[in-house]
Scaffold this motif. Sequence first.
Motif, PDB file in Angstrom:
ATOM      1  N   LEU A   1       0.848  -1.189   0.000  1.00 22.48           N
ATOM      2  CA  LEU A   1       0.000   0.000   0.000  1.00 22.48           C
ATOM      3  C   LEU A   1       0.879   1.233   0.000  1.00 22.48           C
ATOM      4  O   LEU A   1       1.897   1.274   0.697  1.00 22.48           O
ATOM      5  CB  LEU A   1      -0.903   0.005   1.229  1.00 22.48           C
ATOM      6  N   GLN A   2       0.499   2.232  -0.785  1.00 27.11           N
ATOM      7  CA  GLN A   2       1.281   3.459  -0.910  1.00 27.11           C
ATOM      8  C   GLN A   2       0.371   4.675  -0.871  1.00 27.11           C
ATOM      9  O   GLN A   2      -0.840   4.573  -1.086  1.00 27.11           O
ATOM     10  CB  GLN A   2       2.048   3.479  -2.238  1.00 27.11           C
ATOM     11  N   ASP A   3       0.987   5.835  -0.672  1.00 32.12           N
ATOM     12  CA  ASP A   3       0.297   7.128  -0.755  1.00 32.12           C
ATOM     13  C   ASP A   3      -0.992   7.150   0.073  1.00 32.12           C
ATOM     14  O   ASP A   3      -2.069   7.450  -0.436  1.00 32.12           O
ATOM     15  CB  ASP A   3      -0.001   7.502  -2.213  1.00 32.12           C
ATOM     16  N   ASN A   4      -0.846   6.826   1.353  1.00 30.68           N
ATOM     17  CA  ASN A   4      -1.985   6.838   2.270  1.00 30.68           C
ATOM     18  C   ASN A   4      -3.122   5.952   1.757  1.00 30.68           C
ATOM     19  O   ASN A   4      -4.290   6.344   1.746  1.00 30.68           O
ATOM     20  CB  ASN A   4      -2.461   8.269   2.519  1.00 30.68           C
ATOM     21  N   ASN A   5      -2.747   4.764   1.311  1.00 34.43           N
ATOM     22  CA  ASN A   5      -3.681   3.732   0.833  1.00 34.43           C
ATOM     23  C   ASN A   5      -4.412   4.112  -0.456  1.00 34.43           C
ATOM     24  O   ASN A   5      -5.494   3.595  -0.743  1.00 34.43           O
ATOM     25  CB  ASN A   5      -4.688   3.340   1.916  1.00 34.43           C
ATOM     26  N   GLN A   6      -3.799   4.966  -1.252  1.00 30.34           N
ATOM     27  CA  GLN A   6      -4.399   5.382  -2.518  1.00 30.34           C
ATOM     28  C   GLN A   6      -3.912   4.548  -3.704  1.00 30.34           C
ATOM     29  O   GLN A   6      -4.499   4.611  -4.786  1.00 30.34           O
ATOM     30  CB  GLN A   6      -4.112   6.859  -2.783  1.00 30.34           C
ATOM     31  N   LYS A   7      -2.847   3.776  -3.493  1.00 34.96           N
ATOM     32  CA  LYS A   7      -2.287   2.940  -4.565  1.00 34.96           C
ATOM     33  C   LYS A   7      -1.735   1.670  -3.949  1.00 34.96           C
ATOM     34  O   LYS A   7      -1.410   1.629  -2.765  1.00 34.96           O
ATOM     35  CB  LYS A   7      -1.128   3.639  -5.278  1.00 34.96           C
ATOM     36  N   ILE A   8      -1.631   0.636  -4.789  1.00 36.93           N
ATOM     37  CA  ILE A   8      -0.900  -0.564  -4.418  1.00 36.93           C
ATOM     38  C   ILE A   8       0.102  -0.873  -5.524  1.00 36.93           C
ATOM     39  O   ILE A   8      -0.187  -0.687  -6.701  1.00 36.93           O
ATOM     40  CB  ILE A   8      -1.810  -1.789  -4.144  1.00 36.93           C
ATOM     41  N   GLU A   9       1.291  -1.308  -5.103  1.00 40.61           N
ATOM     42  CA  GLU A   9       2.351  -1.681  -6.039  1.00 40.61           C
ATOM     43  C   GLU A   9       2.677  -3.152  -5.827  1.00 40.61           C
ATOM     44  O   GLU A   9       2.891  -3.590  -4.699  1.00 40.61           O
ATOM     45  CB  GLU A   9       3.600  -0.847  -5.806  1.00 40.61           C
ATOM     46  N   CYS A  10       2.763  -3.892  -6.913  1.00 36.72           N
ATOM     47  CA  CYS A  10       3.106  -5.305  -6.829  1.00 36.72           C
ATOM     48  C   CYS A  10       4.605  -5.454  -6.565  1.00 36.72           C
ATOM     49  O   CYS A  10       5.427  -5.065  -7.386  1.00 36.72           O
ATOM     50  CB  CYS A  10       2.724  -6.026  -8.118  1.00 36.72           C
ATOM     51  N   LEU A  11       4.929  -6.023  -5.403  1.00 37.41           N
ATOM     52  CA  LEU A  11       6.326  -6.266  -5.059  1.00 37.41           C
ATOM     53  C   LEU A  11       6.827  -7.579  -5.644  1.00 37.41           C
ATOM     54  O   LEU A  11       7.997  -7.701  -5.990  1.00 37.41           O
ATOM     55  CB  LEU A  11       6.501  -6.289  -3.538  1.00 37.41           C
ATOM     56  N   MET A  12       5.913  -8.572  -5.737  1.00 35.36           N
ATOM     57  CA  MET A  12       6.287  -9.868  -6.303  1.00 35.36           C
ATOM     58  C   MET A  12       5.016 -10.599  -6.714  1.00 35.36           C
ATOM     59  O   MET A  12       4.037 -10.628  -5.972  1.00 35.36           O
ATOM     60  CB  MET A  12       7.055 -10.708  -5.290  1.00 35.36           C
ATOM     61  N   CYS A  13       5.053 -11.179  -7.894  1.00 36.90           N
ATOM     62  CA  CYS A  13       3.957 -11.995  -8.405  1.00 36.90           C
ATOM     63  C   CYS A  13       4.550 -13.290  -8.934  1.00 36.90           C
ATOM     64  O   CYS A  13       5.563 -13.268  -9.639  1.00 36.90           O
ATOM     65  CB  CYS A  13       3.216 -11.254  -9.515  1.00 36.90           C
TER      66      CYS A  13
ATOM     67  N   PHE B   1       8.304 -15.015 -12.245  1.00 37.94           N
ATOM     68  CA  PHE B   1       8.062 -13.959 -11.273  1.00 37.94           C
ATOM     69  C   PHE B   1       8.027 -12.628 -12.014  1.00 37.94           C
ATOM     70  O   PHE B   1       8.731 -12.443 -12.998  1.00 37.94           O
ATOM     71  CB  PHE B   1       9.186 -13.914 -10.226  1.00 37.94           C
ATOM     72  N   SER B   2       7.217 -11.713 -11.501  1.00 41.96           N
ATOM     73  CA  SER B   2       7.166 -10.362 -12.057  1.00 41.96           C
ATOM     74  C   SER B   2       6.870  -9.396 -10.913  1.00 41.96           C
ATOM     75  O   SER B   2       6.552  -9.814  -9.796  1.00 41.96           O
ATOM     76  CB  SER B   2       6.093 -10.257 -13.144  1.00 41.96           C
ATOM     77  N   SER B   3       6.972  -8.105 -11.199  1.00 43.97           N
ATOM     78  CA  SER B   3       6.673  -7.089 -10.187  1.00 43.97           C
ATOM     79  C   SER B   3       6.496  -5.743 -10.879  1.00 43.97           C
ATOM     80  O   SER B   3       6.727  -5.611 -12.075  1.00 43.97           O
ATOM     81  CB  SER B   3       7.807  -7.013  -9.156  1.00 43.97           C
ATOM     82  N   GLY B   4       6.086  -4.752 -10.086  1.00 44.85           N
ATOM     83  CA  GLY B   4       6.057  -3.382 -10.578  1.00 44.85           C
ATOM     84  C   GLY B   4       4.706  -2.820 -10.958  1.00 44.85           C
ATOM     85  O   GLY B   4       4.569  -1.602 -11.079  1.00 44.85           O
ATOM     86  N   GLN B   5       3.699  -3.656 -11.153  1.00 43.80           N
ATOM     87  CA  GLN B   5       2.396  -3.133 -11.554  1.00 43.80           C
ATOM     88  C   GLN B   5       1.826  -2.269 -10.434  1.00 43.80           C
ATOM     89  O   GLN B   5       1.964  -2.580  -9.253  1.00 43.80           O
ATOM     90  CB  GLN B   5       1.435  -4.273 -11.877  1.00 43.80           C
ATOM     91  N   ILE B   6       1.175  -1.184 -10.810  1.00 37.72           N
ATOM     92  CA  ILE B   6       0.562  -0.272  -9.841  1.00 37.72           C
ATOM     93  C   ILE B   6      -0.921  -0.135 -10.171  1.00 37.72           C
ATOM     94  O   ILE B   6      -1.295   0.061 -11.328  1.00 37.72           O
ATOM     95  CB  ILE B   6       1.258   1.104  -9.860  1.00 37.72           C
ATOM     96  N   LEU B   7      -1.744  -0.256  -9.128  1.00 38.41           N
ATOM     97  CA  LEU B   7      -3.183  -0.066  -9.257  1.00 38.41           C
ATOM     98  C   LEU B   7      -3.593   1.067  -8.314  1.00 38.41           C
ATOM     99  O   LEU B   7      -3.129   1.134  -7.179  1.00 38.41           O
ATOM    100  CB  LEU B   7      -3.935  -1.346  -8.890  1.00 38.41           C
ATOM    101  N   SER B   8      -4.474   1.946  -8.783  1.00 38.42           N
ATOM    102  CA  SER B   8      -4.869   3.133  -8.021  1.00 38.42           C
ATOM    103  C   SER B   8      -6.300   3.042  -7.521  1.00 38.42           C
ATOM    104  O   SER B   8      -7.185   2.543  -8.226  1.00 38.42           O
ATOM    105  CB  SER B   8      -4.755   4.384  -8.893  1.00 38.42           C
ATOM    106  N   LYS B   9      -6.509   3.568  -6.327  1.00 42.45           N
ATOM    107  CA  LYS B   9      -7.845   3.609  -5.754  1.00 42.45           C
ATOM    108  C   LYS B   9      -8.799   4.391  -6.647  1.00 42.45           C
ATOM    109  O   LYS B   9      -9.970   4.040  -6.761  1.00 42.45           O
ATOM    110  CB  LYS B   9      -7.811   4.211  -4.351  1.00 42.45           C
ATOM    111  N   SER B  10      -8.313   5.429  -7.302  1.00 38.30           N
ATOM    112  CA  SER B  10      -9.186   6.231  -8.159  1.00 38.30           C
ATOM    113  C   SER B  10      -9.763   5.404  -9.307  1.00 38.30           C
ATOM    114  O   SER B  10     -10.857   5.689  -9.792  1.00 38.30           O
ATOM    115  CB  SER B  10      -8.445   7.450  -8.703  1.00 38.30           C
TER     116      SER B  10
END
Length: 164
Positions: free
Chosen positions: A44-56, A64-73
């Motif tokens: 969780l990032q930016d006061n729970n406004q985004k999530i970043e994939c650390l490991m998939c 394995f992959s990583s880096g995808q970002i999903l936003s609450k907006s």
Amino acid sequence: MDPITDLTITMSHPDKSNTDKLKQACIATCESIEGANRTSIWRLQDNNQKIECLMCFDRQTHEFSSGQILSKSDFPEYFDAILENEHIVASDARNHPSTECFNADYFIPNDIYSLLDYILHQDFSPTGILCCESIGSFSQWQEQDSTSLRKISNVISMFFTPGE
């Protein structure tokens, strides 16, 4: 040894890198949750406004992959539900009210049908999400799956801070 015990040993080992710990956590989750053929750990990032994939980890390809970002907006229903309930059990994720928001941008392109998520904590505050996905078919998550995922989340939360 069972996957959760193996994970506990790996997570508590001071010489293991964070990358190795994340990889082992994803593998142990796949081994523990029947029907989970893709698992990931998100920060969780930016006061729970985004999530970043650390490991998939994709069990089918063993990649394995990583880096995808999903936003609450973009996905407010999901963010509100996971933060309020601390878990989501969506055997039919494409029609679940908290997860159907992912259909066009995430589920359909990645062939995901089912989702089982549990929040990670540090000092009783949410810091990340442990995610199980079923690719190519539905998984009817059972109470045992939720219990196992909660145990794995607790192990990860004890030994690893997603912000590290």
